[in-house]
Scaffold this motif. Structure first.
Motif, short mmCIF file in Angstrom:
data_model
loop_
_atom_site.label_atom_id
_atom_site.label_comp_id
_atom_site.label_asym_id
_atom_site.label_seq_id
_atom_site.Cartn_x
_atom_site.Cartn_y
_atom_site.Cartn_z
N SER A 73 0.85 -1.19 0.00
CA SER A 73 0.00 0.00 0.00
C SER A 73 0.88 1.23 0.00
O SER A 73 2.09 1.16 0.29
CB SER A 73 -0.92 0.00 1.22
OG SER A 73 -0.16 0.06 2.41
N SER A 74 0.30 2.39 -0.31
CA SER A 74 1.10 3.61 -0.44
C SER A 74 1.74 4.05 0.87
O SER A 74 2.73 4.77 0.86
CB SER A 74 0.22 4.74 -1.00
OG SER A 74 -0.91 4.95 -0.18
N ASP A 75 1.18 3.63 2.01
CA ASP A 75 1.78 3.98 3.29
C ASP A 75 2.72 2.90 3.81
O ASP A 75 3.34 3.06 4.86
CB ASP A 75 0.70 4.28 4.34
CG ASP A 75 -0.27 3.12 4.53
OD1 ASP A 75 0.01 2.00 4.04
OD2 ASP A 75 -1.33 3.34 5.15
N GLY A 76 2.83 1.78 3.09
CA GLY A 76 3.74 0.72 3.47
C GLY A 76 3.26 -0.16 4.60
O GLY A 76 3.97 -1.08 5.02
N ASN A 77 2.04 0.07 5.08
CA ASN A 77 1.55 -0.69 6.23
C ASN A 77 0.82 -1.97 5.85
O ASN A 77 0.57 -2.82 6.72
CB ASN A 77 0.60 0.19 7.07
CG ASN A 77 1.31 1.36 7.70
OD1 ASN A 77 2.50 1.28 8.02
ND2 ASN A 77 0.61 2.46 7.88
N THR A 78 0.46 -2.11 4.58
CA THR A 78 -0.31 -3.27 4.14
C THR A 78 0.33 -3.87 2.89
O THR A 78 0.84 -3.14 2.03
CB THR A 78 -1.77 -2.88 3.84
OG1 THR A 78 -2.34 -2.23 4.97
CG2 THR A 78 -2.61 -4.10 3.50
N VAL A 79 0.27 -5.19 2.81
CA VAL A 79 0.72 -5.92 1.62
C VAL A 79 -0.43 -6.77 1.12
O VAL A 79 -1.17 -7.38 1.91
CB VAL A 79 1.94 -6.82 1.96
CG1 VAL A 79 2.17 -7.85 0.87
CG2 VAL A 79 3.19 -5.96 2.13
N VAL A 93 2.07 -5.08 7.72
CA VAL A 93 3.52 -5.11 7.90
C VAL A 93 3.87 -4.30 9.14
O VAL A 93 3.72 -3.08 9.16
CB VAL A 93 4.25 -4.55 6.66
CG1 VAL A 93 5.76 -4.62 6.87
CG2 VAL A 93 3.85 -5.30 5.40
N ARG A 94 4.29 -4.99 10.17
CA ARG A 94 4.61 -4.34 11.45
C ARG A 94 6.00 -4.79 11.89
O ARG A 94 6.25 -5.98 12.03
CB ARG A 94 3.57 -4.70 12.51
CG ARG A 94 3.78 -4.02 13.84
CD ARG A 94 2.70 -4.41 14.82
NE ARG A 94 1.37 -4.00 14.37
CZ ARG A 94 0.25 -4.27 15.03
NH1 ARG A 94 0.31 -4.97 16.16
NH2 ARG A 94 -0.91 -3.86 14.56
N ASP A 95 6.89 -3.82 12.09
CA ASP A 95 8.27 -4.12 12.47
C ASP A 95 8.91 -5.10 11.48
O ASP A 95 9.62 -6.03 11.86
CB ASP A 95 8.34 -4.70 13.89
CG ASP A 95 7.85 -3.70 14.93
OD1 ASP A 95 8.08 -2.50 14.72
OD2 ASP A 95 7.23 -4.15 15.91
#
Length: 328
Positions: A73-79, A93-95
């Protein structure tokens, strides 16, 4: 297809690093906020997060189906990862670790049934579907909840969260690994096609309000209105918008008359009497003319946009959006 990912810098003649896999690599995507990490999907059914400086895998997950598409995702938090069988997995995506969120498996049938954890991405009819492999995925640049999915049933679908909100038609994609892309502003979707054309659709961001009380406005669930042009003499395997920084000309400000003068709906945008007459046509005709008029108004702002396409033979071509579209 040599089971590797290769990292290059455009100023160097040799690749910087090689990242080996166990099978064909079908999808890669840089982390949008940290280019020390990238995502890869493979036919070995594994989704991997790579650490480039350490040259090793930061985390991986086995999805138990051949992966054919993947993206951040554009914020990098989801794949999101898509499979050969038309399924989609969401991970947080966490740590730098994958945490499972849900599975989406979408099937298009005459009676829509949506379940939060299983929605099928296949188009079915009375005859056997030509294919439902997910060939491409992209989250919208400014709306990380929205995901665009391209599949081998010649459909492009937009999901808002885990629910399908819009389906785009027009292209031919039955056997190829073609995938749609969204421009940086989120206004347009572009995609190659097996019929040698490039197709462009307007997203919901590029709508204008309806002036017809009998019709509520742009139809959100299905998008039949598109622009296309012949780009190659073979399958258009890739198409994308160049960044606005390389736009060749400043878009001209056209009057509404110039943009919409060829449809009754276009005249109705400026003329209240024409709006009354438009209300007398059938709902289907009003809906079609409304969609055409909306696309025409927005098309004026796309002048000067640069489009890059690639064909199956390896040829790359560059196009400039010059002038208004020709109505068929």
């Amino acid at each position: 297809m040599d089971k590797s990912v290769r990292l290059w810098h455009v100023s160097m003649n040799e690749c910087l690093r090689v990242f080996q896999h166990n099978d064909f690599v079908t999808a890669i995507d840089f982390h949008p906020l940290n280019d020390k990490f990238f995502l890869s999907g493979s036919l070995d059914e594994k989704l991997r997060l790579w650490n480039i400086p350490d040259h090793k895998i930061a985390d991986w997950v086995h999805v138990h189906e051949m992966i054919t598409a993947a993206c951040f995702s554009s914020d990098g938090n989801t794949v999101a990862a898509g499979s050969y069988k038309g399924k989609c997995w969401y991970y947080e995506v966490r740590d730098k670790k994958f945490e499972y969120l849900t599975q989406v498996d979408v099937r298009h049938t005459s009676t829509s049934k949506v379940r939060l954890t299983q929605v099928d991405v296949r188009h079915t009819s009375t005859s056997k579907s030509a294919g439902d492999k997910i060939t491409g995925m992209q989250f919208l640049p400014r709306e990380p909840r929205k995901l665009l999915i391209t599949s081998n049933d010649s459909r492009i679908r937009m999901f808002d969260g885990y629910k399908q909100c819009t389906k785009f038609k027009g292209l031919k994609n039955l056997n190829s690994q073609i995938h749609a892309q969204v421009c940086s502003q989120g206004d347009y979707i572009i995609c190659g096609s097996e019929d040698e054309h490039v197709y462009i659709w307007s997203t919901g961001r590029s709508c204008i309000p309806s002036i017809n009380p009998a019709y509520t406005g742009f139809r959100w669930d299905k998008r039949h209105c598109y622009e296309c042009f012949p780009a190659h003499e073979d399958i258009v395997t890739a198409a994308l918008f160049a960044p606005d920084s390389v736009r060749l000309v400043t878009p001209q400000v056209l009057s509404p008359d110039a943009a919409t003068g060829q449809t009754r709906a276009g005249h109705a945008l400026l003329n209240p009497d024409a709006a009354k007459k438009l209300n007398q046509v059938s709902d289907d005709e009003a809906a079609f003319e409304r969609e055409v008029a909306q696309a025409a108004v927005k098309a004026a702002s796309a002048l000067g946009q640069v489009i890059i396409s690639a064909g199956y033979s390896g040829e790359v071509r560059i196009f400039e959006n010059y002038g208004m579209p020709a109505w068929l």
